[in-house]
Design a protein around this motif. Structure first.
Motif, PDB file in Angstrom:
ATOM      1  N   GLY A  55       0.804  -1.222   0.000  1.00  0.00           N
ATOM      2  CA  GLY A  55       0.000   0.000   0.000  1.00  0.00           C
ATOM      3  C   GLY A  55       0.831   1.264   0.000  1.00  0.00           C
ATOM      4  O   GLY A  55       0.475   2.265  -0.648  1.00  0.00           O
ATOM      5  N   LYS A  56       1.935   1.245   0.722  1.00  0.00           N
ATOM      6  CA  LYS A  56       2.822   2.408   0.775  1.00  0.00           C
ATOM      7  C   LYS A  56       3.418   2.679  -0.605  1.00  0.00           C
ATOM      8  O   LYS A  56       3.467   3.832  -1.063  1.00  0.00           O
ATOM      9  N   GLN A  57       3.870   1.642  -1.269  1.00  0.00           N
ATOM     10  CA  GLN A  57       4.460   1.794  -2.603  1.00  0.00           C
ATOM     11  C   GLN A  57       3.420   2.264  -3.615  1.00  0.00           C
ATOM     12  O   GLN A  57       3.719   3.063  -4.509  1.00  0.00           O
ATOM     13  N   LEU A  58       2.189   1.796  -3.468  1.00  0.00           N
ATOM     14  CA  LEU A  58       1.115   2.251  -4.355  1.00  0.00           C
ATOM     15  C   LEU A  58       0.887   3.746  -4.189  1.00  0.00           C
ATOM     16  O   LEU A  58       0.727   4.471  -5.187  1.00  0.00           O
ATOM     17  N   LEU A  59       0.875   4.232  -2.953  1.00  0.00           N
ATOM     18  CA  LEU A  59       0.694   5.662  -2.705  1.00  0.00           C
ATOM     19  C   LEU A  59       1.832   6.469  -3.343  1.00  0.00           C
ATOM     20  O   LEU A  59       1.591   7.510  -3.971  1.00  0.00           O
ATOM     21  N   GLU A  60       3.054   5.993  -3.206  1.00  0.00           N
ATOM     22  CA  GLU A  60       4.195   6.668  -3.839  1.00  0.00           C
ATOM     23  C   GLU A  60       4.018   6.740  -5.356  1.00  0.00           C
ATOM     24  O   GLU A  60       4.266   7.783  -5.977  1.00  0.00           O
ATOM     25  N   ASP A  61       3.596   5.619  -5.948  1.00  0.00           N
ATOM     26  CA  ASP A  61       3.418   5.564  -7.403  1.00  0.00           C
ATOM     27  C   ASP A  61       2.327   6.522  -7.862  1.00  0.00           C
ATOM     28  O   ASP A  61       2.484   7.237  -8.861  1.00  0.00           O
ATOM     29  N   LEU A  62       1.199   6.515  -7.154  1.00  0.00           N
ATOM     30  CA  LEU A  62       0.079   7.381  -7.535  1.00  0.00           C
ATOM     31  C   LEU A  62       0.475   8.850  -7.477  1.00  0.00           C
ATOM     32  O   LEU A  62       0.107   9.638  -8.359  1.00  0.00           O
ATOM     33  N   ARG A  63       1.228   9.221  -6.458  1.00  0.00           N
ATOM     34  CA  ARG A  63       1.663  10.616  -6.340  1.00  0.00           C
ATOM     35  C   ARG A  63       2.676  10.970  -7.433  1.00  0.00           C
ATOM     36  O   ARG A  63       2.598  12.040  -8.030  1.00  0.00           O
ATOM     37  N   GLU A  64       3.624  10.068  -7.670  1.00  0.00           N
ATOM     38  CA  GLU A  64       4.662  10.325  -8.659  1.00  0.00           C
ATOM     39  C   GLU A  64       4.048  10.491 -10.056  1.00  0.00           C
ATOM     40  O   GLU A  64       4.484  11.340 -10.837  1.00  0.00           O
ATOM     41  N   LYS A  65       3.041   9.690 -10.359  1.00  0.00           N
ATOM     42  CA  LYS A  65       2.420   9.716 -11.686  1.00  0.00           C
ATOM     43  C   LYS A  65       1.234  10.671 -11.764  1.00  0.00           C
ATOM     44  O   LYS A  65       0.549  10.721 -12.795  1.00  0.00           O
ATOM     45  N   LYS A  66       0.984  11.409 -10.672  1.00  0.00           N
ATOM     46  CA  LYS A  66      -0.107  12.386 -10.630  1.00  0.00           C
ATOM     47  C   LYS A  66      -1.457  11.721 -10.914  1.00  0.00           C
ATOM     48  O   LYS A  66      -2.299  12.261 -11.641  1.00  0.00           O
ATOM     49  N   LEU A  67      -1.668  10.542 -10.330  1.00  0.00           N
ATOM     50  CA  LEU A  67      -2.925   9.814 -10.524  1.00  0.00           C
ATOM     51  C   LEU A  67      -3.847   9.918  -9.317  1.00  0.00           C
ATOM     52  O   LEU A  67      -4.912   9.302  -9.297  1.00  0.00           O
ATOM     53  N   LEU A  68      -3.433  10.697  -8.321  1.00  0.00           N
ATOM     54  CA  LEU A  68      -4.250  10.896  -7.128  1.00  0.00           C
ATOM     55  C   LEU A  68      -4.670  12.363  -7.116  1.00  0.00           C
ATOM     56  O   LEU A  68      -3.863  13.248  -6.824  1.00  0.00           O
ATOM     57  N   ALA A  69      -5.912  12.623  -7.484  1.00  0.00           N
ATOM     58  CA  ALA A  69      -6.385  14.006  -7.616  1.00  0.00           C
ATOM     59  C   ALA A  69      -6.316  14.737  -6.279  1.00  0.00           C
ATOM     60  O   ALA A  69      -6.369  14.110  -5.211  1.00  0.00           O
ATOM     61  N   PRO A  70      -6.217  16.064  -6.299  1.00  0.00           N
ATOM     62  CA  PRO A  70      -6.121  16.833  -5.048  1.00  0.00           C
ATOM     63  C   PRO A  70      -7.280  16.580  -4.083  1.00  0.00           C
ATOM     64  O   PRO A  70      -7.094  16.592  -2.871  1.00  0.00           O
ATOM     65  N   HIS A  71      -8.476  16.325  -4.637  1.00  0.00           N
ATOM     66  CA  HIS A  71      -9.642  16.120  -3.760  1.00  0.00           C
ATOM     67  C   HIS A  71      -9.736  14.669  -3.270  1.00  0.00           C
ATOM     68  O   HIS A  71     -10.496  14.369  -2.350  1.00  0.00           O
ATOM     69  N   SER A  72      -8.975  13.754  -3.886  1.00  0.00           N
ATOM     70  CA  SER A  72      -9.087  12.332  -3.555  1.00  0.00           C
ATOM     71  C   SER A  72      -8.598  12.042  -2.140  1.00  0.00           C
ATOM     72  O   SER A  72      -7.687  12.700  -1.630  1.00  0.00           O
ATOM     73  N   ILE A  73      -9.196  11.011  -1.552  1.00  0.00           N
ATOM     74  CA  ILE A  73      -8.828  10.585  -0.196  1.00  0.00           C
ATOM     75  C   ILE A  73      -8.168   9.214  -0.288  1.00  0.00           C
ATOM     76  O   ILE A  73      -8.710   8.289  -0.896  1.00  0.00           O
ATOM     77  N   PHE A  74      -6.979   9.092   0.299  1.00  0.00           N
ATOM     78  CA  PHE A  74      -6.245   7.821   0.304  1.00  0.00           C
ATOM     79  C   PHE A  74      -6.123   7.371   1.754  1.00  0.00           C
ATOM     80  O   PHE A  74      -5.494   8.039   2.581  1.00  0.00           O
ATOM     81  N   MET A  75      -6.730   6.221   2.066  1.00  0.00           N
ATOM     82  CA  MET A  75      -6.701   5.696   3.436  1.00  0.00           C
ATOM     83  C   MET A  75      -6.003   4.339   3.441  1.00  0.00           C
ATOM     84  O   MET A  75      -6.427   3.417   2.744  1.00  0.00           O
ATOM     85  N   LEU A  76      -4.923   4.232   4.215  1.00  0.00           N
ATOM     86  CA  LEU A  76      -4.249   2.946   4.399  1.00  0.00           C
ATOM     87  C   LEU A  76      -4.990   2.150   5.458  1.00  0.00           C
ATOM     88  O   LEU A  76      -5.372   2.687   6.505  1.00  0.00           O
ATOM     89  N   VAL A  77      -5.177   0.870   5.185  1.00  0.00           N
ATOM     90  CA  VAL A  77      -5.898  -0.011   6.102  1.00  0.00           C
ATOM     91  C   VAL A  77      -5.017  -1.222   6.385  1.00  0.00           C
ATOM     92  O   VAL A  77      -4.441  -1.806   5.464  1.00  0.00           O
ATOM     93  N   THR A  78      -4.897  -1.615   7.653  1.00  0.00           N
ATOM     94  CA  THR A  78      -4.083  -2.785   7.977  1.00  0.00           C
ATOM     95  C   THR A  78      -4.537  -3.416   9.281  1.00  0.00           C
ATOM     96  O   THR A  78      -5.158  -2.769  10.124  1.00  0.00           O
ATOM     97  N   GLY A  79      -4.220  -4.695   9.403  1.00  0.00           N
ATOM     98  CA  GLY A  79      -4.487  -5.384  10.659  1.00  0.00           C
ATOM     99  C   GLY A  79      -3.246  -5.452  11.522  1.00  0.00           C
ATOM    100  O   GLY A  79      -3.263  -5.956  12.637  1.00  0.00           O
ATOM    101  N   GLU A  80      -2.134  -4.938  11.008  1.00  0.00           N
ATOM    102  CA  GLU A  80      -0.859  -4.979  11.732  1.00  0.00           C
ATOM    103  C   GLU A  80      -0.543  -3.606  12.294  1.00  0.00           C
ATOM    104  O   GLU A  80      -0.774  -2.587  11.643  1.00  0.00           O
ATOM    105  N   ASN A  81      -0.005  -3.579  13.510  1.00  0.00           N
ATOM    106  CA  ASN A  81       0.305  -2.280  14.118  1.00  0.00           C
ATOM    107  C   ASN A  81       1.716  -2.235  14.703  1.00  0.00           C
ATOM    108  O   ASN A  81       1.965  -1.592  15.709  1.00  0.00           O
ATOM    109  N   SER A  82       2.650  -2.947  14.045  1.00  0.00           N
ATOM    110  CA  SER A  82       4.043  -2.880  14.502  1.00  0.00           C
ATOM    111  C   SER A  82       4.588  -1.478  14.271  1.00  0.00           C
ATOM    112  O   SER A  82       4.201  -0.795  13.315  1.00  0.00           O
TER     113      SER A  82
END
Length: 543
Positions: A69-96
């Motif tokens: 998920g972290k790498q996907l967020l980096e890619d979306l930002r780098e390629k300008k595929l995440l619009a300014p109004h879009s909301i990106f929420m990371l979800v996980t069951g791990e909390n290390s």
């Protein structure tokens, strides 16, 4: 209850667990979502985002094989595929701690730990929607990379005394620092810190002080930030940079290791680990950090074969420097395993001639094991391919230096493209080898020079001893090998009646260093002449 939170919103769920996809879809439907798409992998999510402008993305951190998920967020930002109004929420069951802190550093719009209630999800989404709506112009300016406009919009919002004042102050200072407007940044920070000693303000003030070389003041601020939050990895980063700037390398190393333990998935942080580890001559840590850089980038927008090459190079370099045989063997095994493992990843190695890279690396490992002749023979077999393979030329230079072909290595160094040397770690490796080789090359040069002097004075026995000593330091050096052959032939010719069979055999063995090797014209002419002279001696020994 407001069941229209997600009405008319295009939603993407990125999760590799089908059961969670279906359960989560039901929750989103209850919040008004009717347009919900799914992607089980980061790669498929990226492809969907290239065609559809999603309003909200719920992305699981772990997505099995491939991008997380972290790498996907980096890619979306780098390629300008995440619009300014879009909301990106990371979800996980791990909390290390390492995973959470590494994700938080990338600043998604929110971070949800499973399980979470519908009411929590609704309130989080509504809060972000309100913020994105009120600060729409600011988010657009950030998206468009317009720091001057960002500064103006932040100042306007702060003057309104809005509920997002603290957020705008932080964004304002970050952009003022990027623009090197330090005095203005300090004014905002001083006013904020006078009201509240918040972590973000302490960190940015520490950064501001560091940029202006106020290292001791910056260290005090870093310490205060860390005392507030012992998981503040960025504060440890700046603390390490300050200690490094004032020459306290051991303290710098402790600080950067603390940062890397808290949040290990940052490229700049791992590069800093390598730099500081190098300064204190901690080779194992350099290997570990270079491996981490490769792992961080392997599935991300930052993927580049150079990270793989540098990891293998660093590991072989560590083996070259290691004096303990068992540790050296471990490094050699690690390099060999890395080469074997990467062969299964065609996407990583298709842009280079990996067979050529592997051959040179194997030659370096052979040289370490004492097979100097085989290493040089391998180089001779691939030398003609190198001018077309710029990425691999550094490895050929490392090999040439390792086997003692210093002149050839120096000549090839001048052919390495300047762009290639912009890579931070490769530059470090070159510098390290230069320092490591310099002393050996100096000793070699002195012995070779002394041998030439003795030869010119007619003291062929002394010349032979000096050239042999030079070859112990540079076992495959062509020039010195030819010098030794020439001195040996002259000494044998001077021993008219009692020629040494042992010297003859040593001379014969030395020819192997240059036999069937690509030679510059001057060496080729000299080699042919010496071979003829030696053949005469060979015939005389046979009689």
């Amino acid at each position: 209850m407001d069941n229209k939170t997600l009405e008319n919103q295009r939603v993407l769920i990125v999760d590799d667990q089908r059961a969670f996809q279906l359960i989560f879809k039901g929750v989103l439907y209850s919040l008004g979502a009717t347009n919900v798409a799914f992607a089980p992998t980061g790669e498929q999510a990226l492809a969907k985002c290239a065609n559809i402008n999603f309003d909200i993305l719920f992305v699981d951190y772990h997505l099995g094989i491939g991008k997380n998920g972290k790498q996907l967020l980096e890619d979306l930002r780098e390629k300008k595929l995440l619009a300014p109004h879009s909301i990106f929420m990371l979800v996980t069951g791990e909390n290390s701690v390492p995973m959470v802190m590494s994700a938080v550093e990338l600043e998604p719009d929110d971070y949800l730990v499973k399980p979470f209630s519908q009411s929590v999800l609704r309130s989080r989404i509504q809060r972000i929607q309100r913020k994105k709506l009120q600060l729409a112009e600011l988010y657009q300016a950030l998206f468009d990379d317009q720091p001057e406009l960002v500064v103006n919009l932040c100042q306007q919002e702060i003057s309104k005394d809005s509920r997002y004042q603290q957020f705008c102050k932080r964004v304002l200072v970050e952009n003022l620092l990027a623009l090197k407007r330090y005095d203005e940044a300090e004014q905002v920070l001083d006013a904020s810190l006078a009201l509240h000693r918040s972590g973000w303000a302490l960190l940015l003030q520490a950064r501001c002080c560091f940029e202006q070389k106020n290292y001791n003041e910056s260290l005090v601020l870093c310490q205060e930030a860390i005392e507030q939050n012992r998981y503040f990895a960025e504060a440890y980063d700046i603390q390490a940079q300050n200690y490094r700037a004032i020459g306290e390398h051991d303290l710098a190393y402790s600080s950067i290791l603390a940062a890397a333990e808290i949040a290990p998935f940052s490229m700049p942080r791992q590069y800093l680990v390598i730099d500081i580890a190098r300064e204190i001559d901690n080779v194992s840590q350099q290997v570990q950090a270079s491996k981490q850089l490769y792992e961080i980038t392997r599935r991300s927008i930052k993927q580049d074969v150079v990270h793989l090459l540098n990891y293998i190079r660093t590991t072989i370099d560590a083996a070259v420097k290691e004096t303990d045989p068992s540790q050296r063997n471990r490094y050699q095994q690690e390099a060999s395993l890395a080469i074997q493992r990467v062969r299964r990843d065609e996407s990583m190695i298709r842009e280079i001639d990996f067979n050529l890279f592997e051959a040179i690396c194997q030659a370096r490992l052979e040289s370490l094991g004492g097979a100097q002749y085989q290493a040089k023979k391998t180089f001779a077999a691939v030398a003609s391919q190198l001018p077309e393979q710029h990425q691999i030329m550094p490895d050929a230079i490392f090999l040439l230096n390792q086997i003692g072909e210093f002149e050839q290595a120096n000549a090839m160094s001048k052919l390495v493209p300047a762009d290639l040397m912009k890579n931070q770690l490769l530059n470090t490796l070159f510098s390290d080898q230069q320092n490591f080789i310099d002393q050996k090359r100096q000793q070699f040069g002195e012995l070779n020079k002394a041998g030439i002097k003795s030869y010119k004075q007619g003291d062929y026995a002394a010349a032979v001893i000096q050239f042999e000593s030079a070859l112990e330091l540079a076992p495959m050096n062509t020039g010195s090998a030819l010098n030794l052959i020439q001195a040996s032939i002259q000494l044998l010719n001077s021993q008219k009646k009692n020629r040494s069979r042992e010297l003859f055999e040593r001379c014969k063995k030395t020819f192997r260093i240059v036999d069937n090797m690509p030679l510059p014209d001057n060496h080729r002419v000299r080699y042919n002449d010496l071979l003829q002279q030696f053949d005469v001696l060979r015939d005389e020994f046979r009689r």
